[in-house]
Design a protein around this motif. Structure first.
Motif, mmCIF file in Angstrom:
data_model
loop_
_atom_site.group_PDB
_atom_site.id
_atom_site.type_symbol
_atom_site.label_atom_id
_atom_site.label_comp_id
_atom_site.label_asym_id
_atom_site.label_seq_id
_atom_site.Cartn_x
_atom_site.Cartn_y
_atom_site.Cartn_z
ATOM 1 N N GLY A 103 47.602 33.537 45.693
ATOM 2 C CA GLY A 103 47.533 33.910 44.281
ATOM 3 C C GLY A 103 46.893 35.264 44.082
ATOM 4 O O GLY A 103 47.293 36.035 43.201
ATOM 5 N N LEU A 104 45.912 35.555 44.902
ATOM 6 C CA LEU A 104 45.218 36.849 44.831
ATOM 7 C C LEU A 104 46.171 38.001 45.131
ATOM 8 O O LEU A 104 46.182 39.018 44.442
ATOM 9 C CB LEU A 104 44.065 36.845 45.830
ATOM 10 N N ILE A 105 47.003 37.822 46.139
ATOM 11 C CA ILE A 105 47.961 38.865 46.530
ATOM 12 C C ILE A 105 49.004 39.077 45.433
ATOM 13 O O ILE A 105 49.423 40.204 45.151
ATOM 14 C CB ILE A 105 48.645 38.489 47.864
ATOM 15 N N ALA A 106 49.423 37.968 44.791
ATOM 16 C CA ALA A 106 50.480 38.062 43.771
ATOM 17 C C ALA A 106 49.949 38.493 42.405
ATOM 18 O O ALA A 106 50.742 38.825 41.513
ATOM 19 C CB ALA A 106 51.180 36.709 43.638
ATOM 20 N N GLY A 152 33.478 26.790 41.978
ATOM 21 C CA GLY A 152 34.222 27.043 43.210
ATOM 22 C C GLY A 152 33.928 26.039 44.307
ATOM 23 O O GLY A 152 34.774 25.767 45.156
ATOM 24 N N SER A 153 32.725 25.478 44.289
ATOM 25 C CA SER A 153 32.352 24.503 45.323
ATOM 26 C C SER A 153 32.345 23.075 44.778
ATOM 27 O O SER A 153 31.862 22.156 45.441
ATOM 28 C CB SER A 153 30.956 24.848 45.866
ATOM 29 N N THR A 205 31.338 35.740 33.444
ATOM 30 C CA THR A 205 32.088 34.519 33.763
ATOM 31 C C THR A 205 32.078 34.203 35.257
ATOM 32 O O THR A 205 32.459 33.099 35.656
ATOM 33 C CB THR A 205 33.553 34.627 33.291
ATOM 34 N N LEU A 206 31.648 35.169 36.081
ATOM 35 C CA LEU A 206 31.590 34.918 37.522
ATOM 36 C C LEU A 206 30.408 34.021 37.898
ATOM 37 O O LEU A 206 30.422 33.379 38.952
ATOM 38 C CB LEU A 206 31.491 36.240 38.290
ATOM 39 N N ILE A 207 29.369 33.960 37.037
ATOM 40 C CA ILE A 207 28.172 33.173 37.363
ATOM 41 C C ILE A 207 28.491 31.677 37.533
ATOM 42 O O ILE A 207 28.096 31.072 38.535
ATOM 43 C CB ILE A 207 27.073 33.387 36.300
ATOM 44 N N PRO A 208 29.218 31.041 36.586
ATOM 45 C CA PRO A 208 29.510 29.609 36.778
ATOM 46 C C PRO A 208 30.405 29.310 37.983
ATOM 47 O O PRO A 208 30.467 28.158 38.417
ATOM 48 C CB PRO A 208 30.227 29.221 35.471
ATOM 49 N N ARG A 234 41.698 39.008 35.581
ATOM 50 C CA ARG A 234 40.598 38.042 35.522
ATOM 51 C C ARG A 234 40.837 36.893 36.499
ATOM 52 O O ARG A 234 39.935 36.477 37.232
ATOM 53 C CB ARG A 234 40.467 37.498 34.098
ATOM 54 N N ASN A 235 42.069 36.371 36.518
ATOM 55 C CA ASN A 235 42.392 35.297 37.450
ATOM 56 C C ASN A 235 42.234 35.753 38.896
ATOM 57 O O ASN A 235 41.770 35.009 39.755
ATOM 58 C CB ASN A 235 43.822 34.794 37.207
ATOM 59 N N MET A 236 42.639 37.013 39.175
ATOM 60 C CA MET A 236 42.510 37.542 40.525
ATOM 61 C C MET A 236 41.041 37.637 40.922
ATOM 62 O O MET A 236 40.653 37.283 42.043
ATOM 63 C CB MET A 236 43.160 38.920 40.628
ATOM 64 N N LEU A 237 40.216 38.109 39.980
ATOM 65 C CA LEU A 237 38.779 38.226 40.242
ATOM 66 C C LEU A 237 38.178 36.848 40.519
ATOM 67 O O LEU A 237 37.353 36.682 41.431
ATOM 68 C CB LEU A 237 38.104 38.855 39.016
ATOM 69 N N GLU A 238 38.609 35.861 39.743
ATOM 70 C CA GLU A 238 38.113 34.499 39.947
ATOM 71 C C GLU A 238 38.551 33.960 41.300
ATOM 72 O O GLU A 238 37.794 33.252 41.978
ATOM 73 C CB GLU A 238 38.609 33.584 38.825
#
Length: 406
Positions: A53-56, A231-232, A223-226, A342-346
């Motif tokens: 997904g990151l690549i696309a 993610g885990s 939004t990266l903090i949560p 944003r999705n790529m960053l996530e």
């Protein structure tokens, strides 16, 4: 707002698709738990799909901005249906490699679907109703998660693992039918404006816009903090289940977190009348860290469920507020690329968190890992607050947001 048929179509479609998504996710966890003993290897397999997904991501953003949103939603929705076939093959052949193919294909479909949906909502909902709609949409997604995980747990007891994925295919087919009923008026002027704004620089075109709208950039970073917790999440659920030697705790965790999320998404509309946007974002980012610290007592069923309830309520207040900032302050002609970025960053964060969490769980265990994550979350929240004050960034919504093109 309630007379808008598009809102009902989006919410109903989300409910049906969510049932398919979460029965599939529980199926994935069960499939891996039976065959893969190492948490790091589980994380590695889950991260493969995120990498695809990151690549696309860059091409997805441009396609979403240049195309009709409904067309993107239909094609990606059909792709989600096809991807489940790979998992059916994986079960029938007991093959991890077919599961990897499933992970890759469903994440590729999601790379197009979710940014397109996020870009669609401002086109069918008035600006004043965005916070309500975001809360409703997230609540519906959470209800489907609670029902989906409970349904999957019951099905695993009485039916086969394959039945979970049959339900997924049926649900994604239902989503496709509801998507066909959407009526999205993007307007020829807007389409022309969007196409003229799309150049060849991919996500590089987003950075000048973020510089012009610093509140959007700051919220994006916040939004990266949560994501340290989110993610885990699945790995933590598996480990809590093993620590407490209880299979039923998995369903309870999803239920408590889901109900608390719904309460938060409902309450944030009223909280926003009392608290400023800045207070909401930073307070509930801090509460995510508190939830992580609480999981140090993972042997306690009460404190474990309380931790996930705190997390759910915090996320239910945090994300609808952040989404309104994105939808209102980011010019609409950049929505596709922005939400894809944003999705790529996530996905990058998910990759890092998944692999880190998998390694930590194997090396230092759950309790030391959550304390480490809690310290990182608190430190980042404090750092971003200092930066926001130093740069005089205002997160509050302006009276009128005038979309400009760059």
């Amino acid at each position: 707002m309630w007379k808008n048929r598009n809102i009902w179509i989006i919410l109903t479609g989300e409910m049906i698709a969510g049932l398919g998504l979460w029965t599939g996710i529980i199926g994935n966890l069960e499939f891996m738990q039976e065959r893969i003993p190492s948490d790091f290897m589980k994380a590695l397999i889950m991260s493969v799909g995120l990498l695809a997904g990151l690549i696309a991501g860059p091409i997805a953003g441009k396609i979403i901005d240049q195309s009709k949103k409904k067309t993107v939603l239909l094609v990606s929705g059909f792709g989600r249906m096809i991807s489940v076939v790979f998992m059916l093959i994986a079960i029938s052949q007991d093959s991890i490699w077919w599961m990897v193919a499933f992970m890759i294909s469903i994440q590729l479909a999601a790379t197009f679907y979710f940014p397109a949906l996020q870009a669609t909502i401002p086109l069918v909902v008035k600006d004043d109703d965005l916070l309500t709609m975001n809360g409703l949409h997230m609540n519906v997604a959470t209800i489907s998660r609670v029902i989906g995980t409970a349904l999957a747990g019951i099905m695993l007891v009485y039916w086969s693992l394959m039945s979970l994925y049959v339900v997924s295919i049926i649900a994604y087919a239902g989503l496709l039918l509801f998507t066909m009923m959407l009526r999205i008026d993007e307007g020829e002027d807007r389409v022309a404006k969007v196409r003229s704004s799309v150049k060849s620089g991919g996500f590089m075109e987003i950075f000048p816009v973020l510089k012009k709208y610093p509140a959007v950039g700051m919220t994006l970073i916040m939004t990266l903090i949560p994501l340290l917790f989110i993610g885990s999440f699945n790995l933590i659920v598996i480990n809590v289940s093993e620590i407490q030697d209880s299979a039923s705790i998995k369903g309870l965790i999803y239920t408590f977190e889901g109900i608390a999320f719904m309460a938060g998404a409902f309450a944030v509309k009223y909280i926003s009348k009392v608290w400023k946007t800045t207070v909401i974002l930073f307070f509930f980012a801090t509460m995510v860290a508190v939830a992580e610290f609480m999981l140090f007592f993972a042997e306690s069923k009460f404190l474990t469920l309380s931790a996930f309830a705190v997390l759910g309520f915090a996320l239910g207040c945090f994300f609808p507020t952040a989404m309104v900032i994105f939808q209102k302050q980011m010019p609409k002609e950049f929505h596709g690329r922005f939400f894809s970025f944003r999705n790529m960053l996530e996905r990058v964060m998910f990759q890092v968190v998944l692999l880190t969490a998998g390694a930590f769980l194997d090396i230092i265990g759950l309790q030391l890992m959550v304390v480490t994550f809690g310290m990182i979350s608190l430190s980042l929240t404090l750092l971003f607050f200092i930066q926001m004050k130093r740069r005089n960034i205002i997160l509050e919504q302006p009276e009128k947001t005038v979309a400009k093109s760059i």
